[in-house]
Write an enzyme that holds these catalytic residues in place. Structure first.
Site, PDB file in Angstrom:
ATOM      1  N   SER A  71       0.810  -1.223   0.000  1.00 12.42           N
ATOM      2  CA  SER A  71       0.000   0.000   0.000  1.00 12.42           C
ATOM      3  C   SER A  71       0.840   1.268   0.000  1.00 12.42           C
ATOM      4  CB  SER A  71      -0.952  -0.009   1.199  1.00 12.42           C
ATOM      5  OG  SER A  71      -1.858  -1.078   1.077  1.00 12.42           O
ATOM      6  N   ARG A 111       4.603  -9.082  15.084  1.00  9.49           N
ATOM      7  CA  ARG A 111       4.342  -7.737  14.559  1.00  9.49           C
ATOM      8  C   ARG A 111       3.009  -7.167  15.027  1.00  9.49           C
ATOM      9  NH1 ARG A 111       3.862  -7.830   8.171  1.00  9.49           N
ATOM     10  NH2 ARG A 111       2.527  -6.014   8.520  1.00  9.49           N
ATOM     11  N   ALA A 156       7.263   3.474   7.026  1.00 10.16           N
ATOM     12  CA  ALA A 156       7.032   4.349   8.174  1.00 10.16           C
ATOM     13  C   ALA A 156       5.854   3.945   9.046  1.00 10.16           C
ATOM     14  CB  ALA A 156       6.826   5.783   7.680  1.00 10.16           C
ATOM     15  N   ASP A 157       4.724   3.578   8.436  1.00 13.23           N
ATOM     16  CA  ASP A 157       3.486   3.579   9.214  1.00 13.23           C
ATOM     17  C   ASP A 157       3.501   2.644  10.416  1.00 13.23           C
ATOM     18  OD1 ASP A 157       3.436   1.430   7.437  1.00 13.23           O
ATOM     19  OD2 ASP A 157       1.317   1.620   6.938  1.00 13.23           O
ATOM     20  N   ASP A 165      -4.472  -0.965  -5.407  1.00  8.11           N
ATOM     21  CA  ASP A 165      -3.046  -0.637  -5.285  1.00  8.11           C
ATOM     22  C   ASP A 165      -2.158  -1.867  -5.388  1.00  8.11           C
ATOM     23  OD1 ASP A 165      -4.156  -1.555  -2.920  1.00  8.11           O
ATOM     24  OD2 ASP A 165      -2.972  -0.242  -1.627  1.00  8.11           O
ATOM     25  N   HIS A 166      -2.734  -3.050  -5.162  1.00  5.51           N
ATOM     26  CA  HIS A 166      -2.016  -4.331  -5.264  1.00  5.51           C
ATOM     27  C   HIS A 166      -3.030  -5.435  -5.039  1.00  5.51           C
ATOM     28  CE1 HIS A 166      -2.361  -4.703  -0.904  1.00  5.51           C
ATOM     29  NE2 HIS A 166      -1.903  -3.468  -0.807  1.00  5.51           N
ATOM     30  N   HIS A 176       0.388 -10.205   0.204  1.00  6.14           N
ATOM     31  CA  HIS A 176       0.005  -9.594  -1.067  1.00  6.14           C
ATOM     32  C   HIS A 176       0.390 -10.529  -2.213  1.00  6.14           C
ATOM     33  CE1 HIS A 176       0.432  -5.373   0.944  1.00  6.14           C
ATOM     34  NE2 HIS A 176      -0.626  -6.037   1.354  1.00  6.14           N
TER      35      HIS A 176
END
Length: 506
Positions: A63, A183, A256-257, A438-439, A457
């Site tokens: 994304s 994660r 970053a996110d 977007d993917h 993905h």
């Protein structure tokens, strides 16, 4: 031709194109609106992976990459490829910020704490980057503790042991794994501070929910508790007792996110989202990339971002047009920060709205997520006289990541239901809309090799359709960088010379 208003980009996040089959959620879902669009409107397909989006060959898109390329209107060389190349040519080891980090620790006698996602998914981090950083720091004689984050989301759900083996086989002598955490805890991005605090306590205080003799034991014990890699509870490896005064911390994730929250807890002055207790004074805090303007105030950066001039949002603002950005929490940075080329401040005339993503443990428990609220605001924006609207529906991607096929089907149906209202409002307003993704993700919910859940993905093409476009218009195949030029063409605006993408309109 008459210029439609508004011109809309609707991104169905993670909705790829694949042959019909028993693992293809969009195919199995009841999607009358999208079916009608694909049958009656101009359609084509877009490439969302590899060199077409600035990634190494074969690397799946994501994304961040997708929205960056969409907003830039050109292929943007992404951090993964830049860092890979630097390791390959040796310049990584001489990186100024990394050398300054090492020098500071030699001065204080402190240890280097490295944190990174231990997989080769290449979406947020890469195991080869971790190995290179360990080598650079150990070659300088500085002790290294690694805080390993297990993945299971951008790679197979139970693959952590493979990556730990790769890590331990290639790790320079004198480096040790300090903690192992999934994660889900260490890389939250939705203000679930109760999760982040568990990762923080293990990494900073050496106080995890569990302890284990080795990193491998930490993962095997987690499997014994029925935890997949993503959900491994914070585990401290025996021998580690926390970060000390004068130590340094290096975050190796290049996206970053999902790095922002844990880094805020570790380094932000005055941090108050949860009680951290006394924090050790770090000699240095380094990031592989820039995580936000706020983070730049207390961190240094190995690979600072490169300015992307004249993004879609910037160019539309320069023409005096009004624009609106819409996504729920999980994808809000993508339609704002990433779409604007890493710029956090809205452009002049750019309004934004962010419905909150539901507070559930995993999104298969509420596959509709906040789509109804997104749809309501979307319809309102169409009627409000904006020139450009960009909306992201998070469901296909976020529910696709859970590996739950039935939930992914419901996610697709929730989005399609919303699209029905959007298309009706668009027709009334006299607007035009590009619908795309977007993917890929939710079109492959079962791993063809293992037969287990597929949570990552894909490298599949994604559909693109034009709703309400000028009569006689068709679309050609392309890549994500072609979307901004297409939107500008629909708006009757020239594209800036920096945009090397081509309009898909034919």
């Amino acid at each position: 031709m008459t210029t439609p208003k508004p011109v809309v980009l609707c991104i169905l996040d993670g909705w790829g194109s694949a042959e019909p089959g028993p693992a293809n959620a969009p195919y199995l879902a009841k999607t009358p609106t999208l079916d009608a669009i694909m049958q009656s409107c101009p359609t084509a397909r877009l490439v969302t992976h590899g060199p077409d989006v600035g990634l190494p060959s074969g690397q799946m898109g994501n994304s961040e990459v997708g929205h960056t390329n969409i907003g830039a209107g050109r292929v943007v060389a992404m951090d993964l490829g830049q860092i890979d190349l630097a390791i390959e040519d040796g310049s990584f080891y001489d990186n100024d910020a990394l050398q300054a980090f090492i020098a500071k620790l030699k001065e204080t006698g402190g240890a280097a704490h490295l944190m990174g996602l231990v997989s080769d998914g290449g979406v947020h981090g890469h195991v080869t980057h971790i190995l290179a950083a360990i080598k650079a720091i150990r070659d300088a004689g500085v002790p290294v503790w690694l805080h390993a984050i297990t993945d299971g989301r951008d790679v197979a759900p139970k693959s952590a042991l493979t990556y730990l083996d790769q890590l331990e086989a290639g790790m320079a002598p004198g480096a040790q794994i300090a903690t192992v955490t999934g994660r889900y805890f260490a890389m939250d991005r939705d203000n679930r501070w109760e999760r982040v605090s568990e990762a923080y306590d293990a990494m900073v205080k050496g106080a995890g929910q569990f302890t284990a003799a080795t990193a491998r034991d930490a993962v095997e014990n987690a499997y014994g508790r029925d935890e997949l890699d993503e959900f491994v509870k914070a585990t401290v490896v025996e021998g580690f007792d926390g970060i000390k005064e004068g130590d340094g911390f290096f975050c190796l994730n290049f996206r970053a996110d999902r790095a922002r929250e844990i880094l805020r807890a570790i380094g932000e002055p005055g941090f108050a989202e949860f009680d951290t207790g006394p924090r050790p004074a770090l000699a240095a805090l380094l990031g592989m990339v820039e995580y936000s303007e706020g983070h730049n105030a207390y961190m240094t950066t190995a690979y600072p971002k490169r300015a992307i001039v004249n993004t879609l949002g910037e160019w539309v603002a320069k023409q005096g047009k009004r624009q609106f950005r819409l996504a729920e929490t999980e994808k809000y940075p993508h339609v704002t920060f990433f779409l604007n080329g890493g710029k956090e401040t809205p452009e002049v005339g750019e309004d934004r709205f962010m419905p909150k993503s539901p507070k559930v443990a995993t999104y298969d428990l509420q596959p509709e997520m906040s789509a109804p609220e997104v749809t309501a605001k979307f319809v309102e924006a169409i009627r409000a006289g904006y020139d450009l609207i960009v909306t992201n529906y998070a469901n296909p991607d976020m529910v696709g990541h859970t590996g739950d096929l039935d939930a992914a089907i419901k996610a697709c149906e929730a989005v399609d239901q919303g699209l029905g209202e959007v298309v009706a409002a668009l027709k009334d307003a006299g607007g035009a809309m590009i619908v795309t993704a977007d993917h890929g993700n939710c079109e492959l919910m079962v791993d063809p090799e293992t037969g287990g859940a597929h949570t990552a993905h894909t490298t599949n093409l994604v559909p693109v359709a034009l709703v309400g476009g000028p009569e006689g218009t068709a679309l050609k195949d392309g890549r994500l960088a072609d979307l901004a030029p297409t939107l500008l063409a629909l708006m009757g605006l020239d594209q800036p010379e920096e945009m090397t993408g081509e309009s898909l309109l034919v």
